[in-house]
Design a protein around this motif. Structure first.
Motif, PDB file in Angstrom:
ATOM      1  N   TRP A  41      -9.923   4.953  29.198  1.00 20.28           N
ATOM      2  CA  TRP A  41      -9.970   3.645  28.547  1.00 20.28           C
ATOM      3  C   TRP A  41     -11.006   3.607  27.430  1.00 20.28           C
ATOM      4  O   TRP A  41     -10.918   2.748  26.555  1.00 20.28           O
ATOM      5  N   HIS A  75     -11.562   6.367  25.376  1.00 21.15           N
ATOM      6  CA  HIS A  75     -10.977   7.166  24.286  1.00 21.15           C
ATOM      7  C   HIS A  75      -9.541   7.555  24.618  1.00 21.15           C
ATOM      8  O   HIS A  75      -9.217   8.733  24.773  1.00 21.15           O
ATOM      9  N   ALA A  76      -8.688   6.545  24.679  1.00 24.37           N
ATOM     10  CA  ALA A  76      -7.284   6.778  25.019  1.00 24.37           C
ATOM     11  C   ALA A  76      -6.632   7.772  24.062  1.00 24.37           C
ATOM     12  O   ALA A  76      -5.884   8.659  24.497  1.00 24.37           O
ATOM     13  N   GLU A  77      -6.936   7.674  22.782  1.00 18.41           N
ATOM     14  CA  GLU A  77      -6.317   8.568  21.798  1.00 18.41           C
ATOM     15  C   GLU A  77      -6.670  10.028  22.064  1.00 18.41           C
ATOM     16  O   GLU A  77      -5.843  10.917  21.881  1.00 18.41           O
ATOM     17  N   ARG A  78      -7.879  10.311  22.524  1.00 16.90           N
ATOM     18  CA  ARG A  78      -8.294  11.681  22.840  1.00 16.90           C
ATOM     19  C   ARG A  78      -7.455  12.233  24.002  1.00 16.90           C
ATOM     20  O   ARG A  78      -7.019  13.377  23.981  1.00 16.90           O
ATOM     21  N   TYR A  79      -7.235  11.405  25.007  1.00 19.15           N
ATOM     22  CA  TYR A  79      -6.416  11.823  26.151  1.00 19.15           C
ATOM     23  C   TYR A  79      -4.967  12.061  25.722  1.00 19.15           C
ATOM     24  O   TYR A  79      -4.342  13.028  26.151  1.00 19.15           O
ATOM     25  N   LEU A  80      -4.444  11.195  24.881  1.00 15.79           N
ATOM     26  CA  LEU A  80      -3.059  11.340  24.430  1.00 15.79           C
ATOM     27  C   LEU A  80      -2.889  12.570  23.540  1.00 15.79           C
ATOM     28  O   LEU A  80      -1.930  13.324  23.686  1.00 15.79           O
ATOM     29  N   GLU A  81      -3.824  12.792  22.631  1.00 13.89           N
ATOM     30  CA  GLU A  81      -3.753  13.946  21.730  1.00 13.89           C
ATOM     31  C   GLU A  81      -3.839  15.263  22.495  1.00 13.89           C
ATOM     32  O   GLU A  81      -3.304  16.275  22.049  1.00 13.89           O
ATOM     33  N   ASN A  82      -4.522  15.261  23.625  1.00 10.01           N
ATOM     34  CA  ASN A  82      -4.742  16.490  24.390  1.00 10.01           C
ATOM     35  C   ASN A  82      -3.891  16.588  25.644  1.00 10.01           C
ATOM     36  O   ASN A  82      -4.175  17.397  26.525  1.00 10.01           O
ATOM     37  N   HIS A 101       3.926  16.129  23.812  1.00  9.28           N
ATOM     38  CA  HIS A 101       4.287  16.974  22.671  1.00  9.28           C
ATOM     39  C   HIS A 101       5.304  18.046  23.062  1.00  9.28           C
ATOM     40  O   HIS A 101       5.446  19.047  22.363  1.00  9.28           O
TER      41      HIS A 101
END
Length: 188
Positions: free
Chosen positions: A91, A93-100, A105
């Motif tokens: 919560w 850094h949601a974008e970091r979790y999604l990118e990794n 992908h």
């Protein structure tokens, strides 16, 4: 995931340059965190001709929230400050979790993948490997899933018959997808 690519591919390039590896026959295999690394690399490069993900995962948010039978949540420490180095909660850094999270992908994966997992794995729950299989199958990619009933996280602790089957599958997978080595241009 991009840091992983930057760390691994120069090493691959070097062993190809030295004539140790055949660039047309590169295989990739990883277990546990190495399984994560395997699927992560497959979303970033097509260099590998076949891969094996053993007891791996592709969804950092799902792993973060895994609850063990004793009430502990191993994923929190491993993902926040352990091998995954997210250094934050989902919560924060949601974008970091999604990118990794390679699960998001999978459409970029074209390398044939063998997935292997024990049904009683408490370190990396089998549902995390199920997600990868379902996603790749839905995308029409070449993927095979071998799930070993009653087996835990480490293959060296598996029943002998399952260890034998596991290694036979892995070697056959690479033989079938990488073919026979060429003697031209590769140092012996």
């Amino acid at each position: 995931m991009l840091d992983l690519l930057k760390a691994v591919l120069p090493g691959v390039d070097r062993v190809v340059e030295l004539g140790i590896a055949d660039p047309a026959r590169l295989g990739l295999m990883g277990h546990s965190f190495g399984g994560y690394n395997t699927i992560a690399l497959l979303t970033e490069t097509t260099r590998f001709k076949a891969a094996v993900m053993s007891a791996g995962l592709a969804d950092l948010v799902a792993d973060y929230g895994q609850l063990n039978s004793d009430g502990t949540s191993y994923g929190i420490s491993v993902i926040e400050h352990g091998q995954f180095l997210m250094n934050a909660t989902p919560w924060e850094h949601a974008e970091r979790y999604l990118e990794n999270s390679p699960i998001l992908h999978l459409d970029r994966v074209s390398t044939p993948l063998l997935i292997v997992h024990g049904t009683e794995d408490s370190a990396v729950r089998p549902n995390l490997a199920d997600e990868v299989f379902v996603g790749l199958r839905r995308l029409g990619r070449e993927v095979v899933y071998a799930k070993y009933i009653g087996e835990e996280h480490h293959q060296e602790q598996w029943r002998f018959a399952n260890q034998l089957d596991y290694w036979t599958r892995v070697l056959t997978w690479f033989d079938d997808h990488l073919g026979q080595p060429s003697t031209s241009g590769v140092k012996q």
